[in-house]
Design a protein around this motif. Structure first.
Motif, PDB file in Angstrom:
ATOM      1  N   VAL A  48      -0.718   3.167   4.990  1.00 20.62           N
ATOM      2  CA  VAL A  48      -0.516   2.870   3.503  1.00 20.62           C
ATOM      3  C   VAL A  48      -0.004   3.723   2.791  1.00 20.62           C
ATOM      4  CG1 VAL A  48      -2.016   2.057   1.699  1.00 20.62           C
ATOM      5  CG2 VAL A  48      -2.754   1.641   3.871  1.00 20.62           C
ATOM      6  N   ASP A  49       1.204   3.784   1.744  1.00 20.42           N
ATOM      7  CA  ASP A  49       1.539   4.674   0.883  1.00 20.42           C
ATOM      8  C   ASP A  49       1.812   4.209  -0.170  1.00 20.42           C
ATOM      9  OD1 ASP A  49       3.701   3.305   1.201  1.00 20.42           O
ATOM     10  OD2 ASP A  49       5.134   5.137   1.950  1.00 20.42           O
ATOM     11  N   SER A  50       0.990   3.041  -0.735  1.00 25.49           N
ATOM     12  CA  SER A  50       1.361   2.685  -2.059  1.00 25.49           C
ATOM     13  C   SER A  50      -0.180   2.487  -3.047  1.00 25.49           C
ATOM     14  CB  SER A  50       2.069   1.491  -2.060  1.00 25.49           C
ATOM     15  OG  SER A  50       1.326   0.581  -1.290  1.00 25.49           O
ATOM     16  N   PHE A  68      -2.720   5.031  -3.108  1.00 26.43           N
ATOM     17  CA  PHE A  68      -3.534   5.407  -1.860  1.00 26.43           C
ATOM     18  C   PHE A  68      -2.795   5.694  -0.793  1.00 26.43           C
ATOM     19  CE2 PHE A  68      -5.881   4.597   1.959  1.00 26.43           C
ATOM     20  CZ  PHE A  68      -7.180   5.129   1.598  1.00 26.43           C
ATOM     21  N   ARG A  69      -2.861   6.827  -0.156  1.00 30.97           N
ATOM     22  CA  ARG A  69      -1.993   6.979   1.235  1.00 30.97           C
ATOM     23  C   ARG A  69      -2.820   7.400   2.149  1.00 30.97           C
ATOM     24  NH1 ARG A  69       2.174  11.079  -0.384  1.00 30.97           N
ATOM     25  NH2 ARG A  69       3.637   9.414  -0.901  1.00 30.97           N
ATOM     26  N   THR A  70      -2.367   6.583   3.364  1.00 32.96           N
ATOM     27  CA  THR A  70      -3.180   6.854   4.621  1.00 32.96           C
ATOM     28  C   THR A  70      -3.339   8.529   4.938  1.00 32.96           C
ATOM     29  OG1 THR A  70      -2.473   4.992   5.762  1.00 32.96           O
ATOM     30  CG2 THR A  70      -3.246   6.829   6.964  1.00 32.96           C
ATOM     31  N   ALA A  71      -4.596   9.061   4.931  1.00 34.48           N
ATOM     32  CA  ALA A  71      -4.702  10.422   5.071  1.00 34.48           C
ATOM     33  C   ALA A  71      -4.521  11.117   6.304  1.00 34.48           C
ATOM     34  CB  ALA A  71      -6.276  10.949   4.556  1.00 34.48           C
ATOM     35  N   GLY A  72      -5.166  11.804   6.946  1.00 35.19           N
ATOM     36  CA  GLY A  72      -4.770  12.445   8.502  1.00 35.19           C
ATOM     37  C   GLY A  72      -4.868  11.172   9.452  1.00 35.19           C
ATOM     38  N   SER A  73      -4.100  11.416  10.659  1.00 34.54           N
ATOM     39  CA  SER A  73      -4.156  10.508  11.803  1.00 34.54           C
ATOM     40  C   SER A  73      -4.307  11.303  12.874  1.00 34.54           C
ATOM     41  CB  SER A  73      -2.930   9.847  11.791  1.00 34.54           C
ATOM     42  OG  SER A  73      -2.775   9.096  10.489  1.00 34.54           O
TER      43      SER A  73
END
Length: 367
Positions: A221-223, A226-231
């Protein structure tokens, strides 16, 4: 001392590597020196969320890793602490509380589990073959391997289950009317399951990285603010003579981040570039909490964010940078393959510096 509660100390704890929100004590995901990996997701159930401060699901991730030398042991640690202390308190660094229950993935070299909770109640499923994913919803149905001793009695006493027929944790404890974010999670869960199915039998570290970068499914997710945090992606060889290799981005949006390898060896070199600053008058620790914001960004995060802006502003330069980052990641993956293939001997000092060197290389590309 956990995020909100102080609990009794264990006699001995294991070395851990964690990916976590900077303001709290626990972690979203991580691994320990014995090859145990744990990650968690938020979920809402028929049990009311705990407004009172207790253990966070993220505290339980860290406690499981610090105190469990196998996935099963980590599961037992988490469920015992959950039953004793409960889960509750805000999971977000904002004045308005954001509270949820938790589901967990736990794995080691030889076994894997899904653990799902509703308040102090829980159900666990051992995963004996294939692949498994979770995504902000209950997913354990009738395949329960272990459960809270009072789970079914609780369901009956609340009128959620008649006691007849097979017991499904998902059917009994899921909310009849899901919050919007959980409705969205259903599609993400199905997409993750399908992506794993497509690669069944030949899943590699690269497969997982590609799935974590998949935007169409909503996994990446980057919209919408909200953005995906660490992976994180971990490779856990069954052969105990081989090391486990854990890849972390330490930056958000994996589609534009580098997965960097970490191996547990003696004298691992500290990596201050991915450690967030600490504050003596931290607003997360003062009552009332979260009354002001502080800048918790670490050095790699700051440079990465500047690079993202460049990618959006100048597409040609952005693509070149992205390709350079992919090449850096490829080197890490190739290094892992030679390490696990046993074809090249890697000195302990080299492995001790591995994550530091990858972060340093990434920082140089950003400047």
């Amino acid at each position: 001392q956990c995020t909100y509660l102080e609990i009794e100390q264990a006699e001995r704890t294991h070395a851990v590597v964690l990916s976590r929100p900077a303001w709290l004590w626990g972690a979203e995901m991580g691994a320990n020196e014995h090859g145990v990996c744990v990650g968690n997701e938020g979920v809402w159930t028929r049990e009311p969320v705990g407004e009172d401060e207790a253990l966070l699901g993220m505290d339980l991730v860290r406690l499981g890793l610090e105190r469990g030398s196998s996935a099963r042991e980590a599961l037992e640690v988490i469920t015992a602490l959950l039953e004793r202390y409960g889960q509750g308190g805000s999971c977000k660094e904002e004045p308005v509380p954001f509270i949820y229950h938790n589901t967990f993935l736990l794995a080691d070299r030889t076994e894997a589990w899904v653990l799902e909770t509703a308040g102090r109640y829980w159900a666990a499923q051992q995963i004996r073959e294939g692949s498994r994913n979770i995504s902000n919803q209950l997913s354990i149905g009738r395949e329960i391997t272990a459960e809270h001793a009072g789970l079914r009695q609780r369901a009956r006493s609340q009128g959620w289950w008649s006691g007849d027929g097979e017991f499904s944790f998902t059917e009994v404890f899921s909310l009849p009317h899901q919050p919007a974010r959980m409705e969205a999670a259903k599609a993400r869960y199905r997409a993750g399951k399908e992506l794993l199915r497509q690669h069944a039998g030949h899943i590699t570290a690269e497969t997982f990285m590609a799935i974590l970068r998949d935007k169409d499914s909503g996994i990446c997710v980057d919209s919408e603010g909200f953005r995906t945090a660490g992976s994180m992606v971990s490779v856990l060889p069954r052969d105990p003579a081989l090391p486990c290799v854990h890849f972390f981005t330490a930056t958000p949006d994996p589609s534009r981040s580098v997965f960097k390898p970490f191996v547990f060896v003696a004298n691992v070199k500290p990596v201050p570039q991915v450690r967030s600053p600490t504050f003596c008058d931290d607003p997360a620790k003062q009552i009332p909490r979260f009354q002001r914001m502080v800048d918790r960004r670490h050095e790699l995060y700051c440079r990465h964010q500047a690079a993202l802006e460049l990618m959006e502003r100048d597409q040609e330069r952005g693509q070149k940078l992205l390709q350079t980052l992919r090449d850096l990641e490829k080197q890490g993956l190739e290094g892992m393959n030679t390490l696990l293939g046993g074809t090249v001997a890697h000195p302990q000092e080299e492995l001790a510096d591995l994550f530091f060197d990858c972060v340093e290389a990434e920082m140089k590309f950003y400047t």
